[in-house]
Write a protein that holds these residues in place. Structure first.
Motif, PDB file in Angstrom:
ATOM      1  N   GLY A 197       1.241   7.438  -3.866  1.00  0.00           N
ATOM      2  CA  GLY A 197       1.134   6.349  -4.818  1.00  0.00           C
ATOM      3  C   GLY A 197       0.737   6.843  -6.191  1.00  0.00           C
ATOM      4  N   ASN A 198       0.679   5.909  -7.133  1.00  0.00           N
ATOM      5  CA  ASN A 198       0.287   6.283  -8.494  1.00  0.00           C
ATOM      6  C   ASN A 198      -1.228   6.374  -8.646  1.00  0.00           C
ATOM      7  N   GLY A 199      -1.953   5.980  -7.614  1.00  0.00           N
ATOM      8  CA  GLY A 199      -3.410   6.051  -7.623  1.00  0.00           C
ATOM      9  C   GLY A 199      -3.950   5.349  -6.391  1.00  0.00           C
ATOM     10  N   PHE A 200      -5.218   5.632  -6.073  1.00  0.00           N
ATOM     11  CA  PHE A 200      -5.827   5.065  -4.874  1.00  0.00           C
ATOM     12  C   PHE A 200      -7.229   4.575  -5.175  1.00  0.00           C
ATOM     13  N   LEU A 201      -7.617   3.495  -4.532  1.00  0.00           N
ATOM     14  CA  LEU A 201      -8.948   2.936  -4.671  1.00  0.00           C
ATOM     15  C   LEU A 201      -9.924   3.651  -3.741  1.00  0.00           C
ATOM     16  N   TYR A 202     -11.199   3.383  -3.933  1.00  0.00           N
ATOM     17  CA  TYR A 202     -12.246   4.011  -3.137  1.00  0.00           C
ATOM     18  C   TYR A 202     -12.088   3.642  -1.662  1.00  0.00           C
ATOM     19  N   ASN A 203     -11.888   4.632  -0.820  1.00  0.00           N
ATOM     20  CA  ASN A 203     -11.716   4.476   0.629  1.00  0.00           C
ATOM     21  C   ASN A 203     -10.418   3.780   1.027  1.00  0.00           C
ATOM     22  N   MET A 204      -9.495   3.637   0.107  1.00  0.00           N
ATOM     23  CA  MET A 204      -8.253   2.894   0.369  1.00  0.00           C
ATOM     24  C   MET A 204      -7.468   3.450   1.552  1.00  0.00           C
ATOM     25  N   VAL A 205      -7.234   4.752   1.559  1.00  0.00           N
ATOM     26  CA  VAL A 205      -6.438   5.345   2.638  1.00  0.00           C
ATOM     27  C   VAL A 205      -7.188   5.244   3.960  1.00  0.00           C
ATOM     28  N   ARG A 206      -8.459   5.482   3.951  1.00  0.00           N
ATOM     29  CA  ARG A 206      -9.244   5.447   5.194  1.00  0.00           C
ATOM     30  C   ARG A 206      -9.331   4.046   5.785  1.00  0.00           C
ATOM     31  N   ILE A 207      -9.349   3.024   4.950  1.00  0.00           N
ATOM     32  CA  ILE A 207      -9.354   1.651   5.459  1.00  0.00           C
ATOM     33  C   ILE A 207      -7.974   1.293   6.013  1.00  0.00           C
ATOM     34  N   MET A 208      -6.928   1.757   5.357  1.00  0.00           N
ATOM     35  CA  MET A 208      -5.580   1.554   5.900  1.00  0.00           C
ATOM     36  C   MET A 208      -5.462   2.184   7.285  1.00  0.00           C
ATOM     37  N   VAL A 209      -5.986   3.398   7.413  1.00  0.00           N
ATOM     38  CA  VAL A 209      -5.918   4.093   8.699  1.00  0.00           C
ATOM     39  C   VAL A 209      -6.723   3.346   9.755  1.00  0.00           C
ATOM     40  N   GLY A 210      -7.919   2.882   9.407  1.00  0.00           N
ATOM     41  CA  GLY A 210      -8.722   2.120  10.357  1.00  0.00           C
ATOM     42  C   GLY A 210      -7.990   0.883  10.855  1.00  0.00           C
ATOM     43  N   THR A 211      -7.243   0.244   9.957  1.00  0.00           N
ATOM     44  CA  THR A 211      -6.457  -0.930  10.330  1.00  0.00           C
ATOM     45  C   THR A 211      -5.266  -0.528  11.192  1.00  0.00           C
ATOM     46  N   LEU A 212      -4.595   0.558  10.834  1.00  0.00           N
ATOM     47  CA  LEU A 212      -3.457   1.050  11.623  1.00  0.00           C
ATOM     48  C   LEU A 212      -3.879   1.424  13.042  1.00  0.00           C
ATOM     49  N   ASP A 233      -9.092  -9.536   0.859  1.00  0.00           N
ATOM     50  CA  ASP A 233     -10.424  -9.705   1.438  1.00  0.00           C
ATOM     51  C   ASP A 233     -10.731  -8.501   2.323  1.00  0.00           C
ATOM     52  N   ARG A 234     -11.657  -7.661   1.886  1.00  0.00           N
ATOM     53  CA  ARG A 234     -11.993  -6.451   2.638  1.00  0.00           C
ATOM     54  C   ARG A 234     -12.447  -6.769   4.063  1.00  0.00           C
ATOM     55  N   ALA A 235     -13.079  -7.912   4.268  1.00  0.00           N
ATOM     56  CA  ALA A 235     -13.626  -8.252   5.582  1.00  0.00           C
ATOM     57  C   ALA A 235     -12.539  -8.411   6.647  1.00  0.00           C
ATOM     58  N   LEU A 236     -11.312  -8.657   6.226  1.00  0.00           N
ATOM     59  CA  LEU A 236     -10.231  -8.866   7.190  1.00  0.00           C
ATOM     60  C   LEU A 236      -9.600  -7.569   7.678  1.00  0.00           C
ATOM     61  N   ALA A 237      -9.775  -6.488   6.938  1.00  0.00           N
ATOM     62  CA  ALA A 237      -9.166  -5.203   7.305  1.00  0.00           C
ATOM     63  C   ALA A 237     -10.012  -4.485   8.355  1.00  0.00           C
ATOM     64  N   GLY A 238      -9.459  -3.399   8.874  1.00  0.00           N
ATOM     65  CA  GLY A 238     -10.148  -2.624   9.891  1.00  0.00           C
ATOM     66  C   GLY A 238     -11.269  -1.786   9.313  1.00  0.00           C
ATOM     67  N   PRO A 239     -11.945  -1.007  10.151  1.00  0.00           N
ATOM     68  CA  PRO A 239     -13.047  -0.162   9.696  1.00  0.00           C
ATOM     69  C   PRO A 239     -12.541   0.999   8.846  1.00  0.00           C
ATOM     70  N   THR A 240     -13.454   1.631   8.148  1.00  0.00           N
ATOM     71  CA  THR A 240     -13.130   2.820   7.360  1.00  0.00           C
ATOM     72  C   THR A 240     -13.088   4.025   8.288  1.00  0.00           C
TER      73      THR A 240
END
Length: 253
Positions: A197-212, A233-240
């Motif tokens: 991507g053109n940039g990433f937010l704090y813990n963005m990839v790790r939260i995506m992985v936790g959700t995956l 809403d961060r509360a709806l996603a998976g863990p970091t």
């Protein structure tokens, strides 16, 4: 004054992330200390992006300005002799004064590695997250297309962020499978999640992985990824997911 650009790799296990922090051992501190030991100069090392504590880099890009006249082809050997063994400079070049490792970056790629075999790999245990039960890879792949493009990724960003704008553009998100060929060559022993991507937010990839991972476990349907993204809403996603599985893979300019 010369502006030098380097490609470096590091094992982030022993460090409190890239950025200098008071009373903490960081990658930036070690790099700046190595330059001081070499030239006697106090420099500020700029990186393409900050990695968190425990996160690794295969090809991080940095730059700094120096008055030293050491030939550019000698810099990597000289720095590596003064760096700890878990930080290595691979390439060095002199660039235009205007070059800035973070601002000039066009595309960043991260890789998150999940070991799915029953037992951990003793040789890679510091670089992958061990998930000892099978994951539904196809379900995980079905969740990825909705992430591509420009979106507000608030749901995949820690609430402890100072970034007001959470819109980023993802160019690619894919899962690759690997087999060790150690005991059963037909098994899937490792998953690698690549995201660019053109940039990433704090813990963005790790939260995506936790959700995956939750999708792969059957705890969520693949369609949840779209719902979570739209909810902001961060509360709806998976863990970091654990930091040790994440590696900054590549930076394009």
């Amino acid at each position: 004054m010369r502006n030098l650009r380097f490609t470096i790799s590091y094992d982030g296990t022993a460090y409190s992330g890239f950025q200098i922090q008071p009373q903490s051992d960081t990658i930036q501190y070690r790099l700046e200390k190595a330059v001081w030991m070499l030239t006697g100069e106090t420099v500020k090392v700029i990186s393409s992006g900050r990695t968190d504590a425990g996160v690794h880099a295969k090809a991080q890009v940095i730059n700094f300005t120096t008055n030293s006249q050491i030939p550019v082809e000698r810099w990597c050997l000289a720095l590596n002799a003064r760096l700890p063994k878990d930080i290595v400079a691979h390439t060095a070049e002199e660039v235009l004064p205007s070059f800035h490792a973070r601002k000039a970056a066009k595309r960043k790629t991260y890789c998150y590695t999940i070991r799915t075999a029953r037992f951990p790999d003793v040789f890679h245990r510091s670089y992958e997250y061990h998930h000892p039960t099978p994951l539904n890879v196809e379900a995980m792949r079905e969740a990825l297309p909705c992430l591509i493009g420009e979106h507000d990724f608030t749901s995949f960003c820690t609430v402890r962020t100072d970034k007001e704008v959470k819109v980023r553009t993802l160019y690619e998100a894919r899962l690759e499978t690997e087999s060790d060929g150690f005991l059963d060559s037909g098994s899937i022993d490792r998953l690698r999640f690549f995201v660019s991507g053109n940039g990433f937010l704090y813990n963005m990839v790790r939260i995506m992985v936790g959700t995956l991972i939750q999708i792969g476990e059957g705890k969520r349907p693949s369609s949840d990824m779209q719902r979570i993204l739209e909810a902001k809403d961060r509360a709806l996603a998976g863990p970091t997911a654990e930091a040790k599985g994440l590696t900054m893979w590549k930076v394009d300019y």
